[in-house]
Enzyme design. Structure first.
Site, short mmCIF file in Angstrom:
data_model
loop_
_atom_site.label_atom_id
_atom_site.label_comp_id
_atom_site.label_asym_id
_atom_site.label_seq_id
_atom_site.Cartn_x
_atom_site.Cartn_y
_atom_site.Cartn_z
N ASP A 294 -18.69 10.42 17.98
CA ASP A 294 -17.24 10.60 17.91
C ASP A 294 -16.69 11.15 19.23
O ASP A 294 -17.30 12.04 19.84
CB ASP A 294 -16.93 11.57 16.76
CG ASP A 294 -15.45 11.71 16.48
OD1 ASP A 294 -14.81 10.70 16.17
OD2 ASP A 294 -14.94 12.86 16.56
N GLU B 61 -17.91 5.96 20.63
CA GLU B 61 -16.47 5.80 20.44
C GLU B 61 -15.82 6.37 21.70
O GLU B 61 -15.64 7.57 21.84
CB GLU B 61 -15.97 6.58 19.22
CG GLU B 61 -14.49 6.33 18.98
CD GLU B 61 -13.75 7.50 18.31
OE1 GLU B 61 -12.73 7.23 17.65
OE2 GLU B 61 -14.18 8.65 18.45
#
Length: 573
Positions: free
Chosen positions: A226, A291
């Protein structure tokens, strides 16, 4: 008057085929499970690991290679689990470590790999480390794990700089010290309950290496990381006057690393250590997927060098306007930058942070993607949206490389635009004073059974967010045996992709078929399965090139066999 003969198609190789024995992740299709919205086993209205475990045969039949789970760790759920209080245990909301192990064992038995989310930019404010930092003094080792700073002004009452939270509001919060006096400030690029970790601290770096070891020993196949571009900040923490919105900058031509909180070069040292750790385990490959909302593409390519991530989501493809010229340019550029570092392209159209592409693609072409659509907003045409979504997926799965699918897109689920504002949970909605609706609309519990309470999401009628009426007709049981349904289309595409080994193929761009046509010849592994992948974005139907033998289409062709608008096909060629 004579009619000029049609232009002959031209071909240009834009990507060479991969090795026949390429690692699994270079051509895999990976399915994202957002645990709280996938399947509920208890009847409390929230999805969980036993619920997901029961649906693994469905995913095997669908034809995916692996499953990525969004966070299921211990968390107060201020940001749907992306605020982690314990990185080594399962939140009781979702089950137990034993539940996870059972799921992992079943997945392995089915030949499905399991990838888990890793959230390293920030922890929860309820993490023991942050609680210890609050109890400790300024300058202490406990505070050095986070981004604590003295405030500006005579009494320190002004934040250390002008950074904002991407969820809205200020990016700094002042703490009250143990003696009750106003104290230092801590940085939270996201919610106030998500304090940023200090990645200049060796203790932080070692902690996450140990977290990776913990889950690899459990048997996971890798990690989706993330906010991979956000861990390192420019040391002086300078003020920043540029955009700092949730996902991607307002001005895509500006390099992301111009902002002092994004894409700083120091992140790459961190990921080199992670890659070295994963590589030390040997076969089979365990992977990292980034990401990283990064511009320009050349900066994104730095993350997927062979000493760092294996994959990085192709957000330029996700954000691409529904125009042939844009699609051609994005696909060509994506392959160019990935090939420059020997990495596969990683295609994606939807995830838990963006409007579902069955709705997004019906928005006016070229307009900025909104952060949520509500009851009083203009409603995109669902027929146009689904037609384009099916075509876009047919194109995506025909391209070389790997791809990610977001749960429910195989059912053609649209964004829910019926969520009552009082039920919204996204911190974006709360922190922007309700100006931004946020991401709840793409996180609705899935419909499994059209005539069951809660559409079969669980054993009761409870669902943590309400399902729109349109979901009943799209339930999995309604589509399972329906030829031509979106579930049928995805299943056929995925099985054909594997059979023809399109993820490994070379890609040749085909020109001369019309300015609104995007077409490629994907050769499959070892050039054994030449497959024409063609999409028509124009209003005029187009004929297949001579010699093309239709294999599958995203929608019906015209009576004379032409490809109509917003339709994609695969053909033997």
């Amino acid at each position: 008057m004579t009619t000029a003969p049609p232009a002959q198609p031209t071909t240009t190789t834009i990507h060479d085929h991969d090795r026949a024995d390429a690692a699994w992740w270079r051509h895999a299709v990976i399915y994202q499970i957002y645990p709280r919205s996938f399947a509920d086993s208890t009847g409390n209205g929230i999805g969980d690991l036993p619920g997901a475990r029961a649906k693994l045969p469905y995913l095997k039949a669908l034809g995916v290679d692996a499953v990525w789970f969004s966070p299921f760790y211990v968390s107060p759920q201020a940001d749907a689990g992306y605020d982690v209080a314990n990185y080594r245990d399962i939140d009781p909301l979702f089950g137990t470590l034993a539940d996870f192990q059972g799921l992992l064992d079943d997945a392995n038995a089915l030949g499905l790999k399991v990838i888990v989310d890793l959230v390293p930019n920030h922890s929860s404010d309820e993490h023991p480390w942050f609680q210890a930092a609050l109890a400790a003094a300024p300058g202490s080792p406990e505070r050095a794990r986070y981004m604590f700073r003295d405030g500006k002004g005579v009494d320190g009452s002004e934040p250390p700089n002008n950074w904002k939270s991407v969820f809205g509001g200020p990016g700094w919060t002042r703490v009250t010290e143990a003696d009750g006096t106003p104290g230092q400030w801590y940085l939270h690029i996201f919610d106030v309950k998500q304090p940023d970790l200090n990645w200049d601290n060796p203790e932080v770096r070692e902690e996450f290496l140990d977290v990776i070891r913990f889950w690899v020993k459990r048997g996971v196949a890798g990690f989706r990381v993330d906010v991979a571009h956000g861990l390192v900040k420019e040391p002086s923490l300078p003020d920043w006057a540029g955009p700092q919105e949730l996902l991607g900058p307002d001005e895509p031509e500006e390099a992301t690393n111009a902002a002092p909180m994004w894409d700083q070069d120091g992140v790459h040292t961190i990921y080199e250590s992670w890659r070295a750790l994963l590589d030390s385990y040997g076969e089979p490959d365990r992977i990292l997927c980034a990401e990283a909302w990064v511009n320009p593409p050349e900066r994104a390519a730095l993350y997927i060098r062979n000493t760092e991530f294996h994959q990085a989501f192709n957000f330029d493809f996700l954000e691409c306007p529904w125009r042939a010229t844009d699609l051609r340019a994005v696909i060509r550029k994506s392959l160019e930058v990935c090939d420059s570092v020997g990495a596969p392209a990683t295609w994606v159209l939807s995830n838990h942070d963006v409007i579902r592409h069955a709705t997004r693609l019906a928005l006016p072409v070229g307009t900025k993607r909104p952060n949520g659509i509500g009851i009083g907003d203009p409603q995109p045409d669902p027929v146009v949206g689904l037609r384009r979504a099916r075509a876009a997926t047919t194109l995506m799965l025909g391209l070389s490389g790997s791809a990610y699918i977001y749960q429910g897109e195989e059912l053609g689920l649209p964004e829910s635009m019926e969520v009552p504002n009082e039920l919204r949970e996204d911190p974006v909605y709360l922190r922007t004073g309700h100006k931004e609706l946020g991401r709840d609309g793409c996180r609705i519990p899935l419909p499994w059974t059209h005539d069951a309470p809660g559409l079969g999401f669980g054993p009761s009628e409870k669902v943590w967010l309400p399902q729109p009426e349109a979901y009943a007709a799209l339930a999995a049981d309604q589509q399972a045996d329906a030829e031509g349904s979106t579930l049928d289309l995805y299943t056929r595409l995925l099985h054909l992709r594997r059979e023809r080994e399109l993820g490994l193929g070379s890609l040749r761009e085909i020109g001369g078929l019309g300015e609104d046509v995007v077409a490629y010849l994907n050769t499959g592994k070892d050039d054994a399965y030449p497959t024409l992948v063609l999409i028509n974005l124009g209003e005029i139907p187009v004929a297949l090139p001579e010699g093309a033998d239709l294999v599958i289409a995203s929608g019906e062709l015209t009576a004379d066999g032409k490809v109509p608008t917003d339709t994609a096909i695969w053909a033997r060629y």
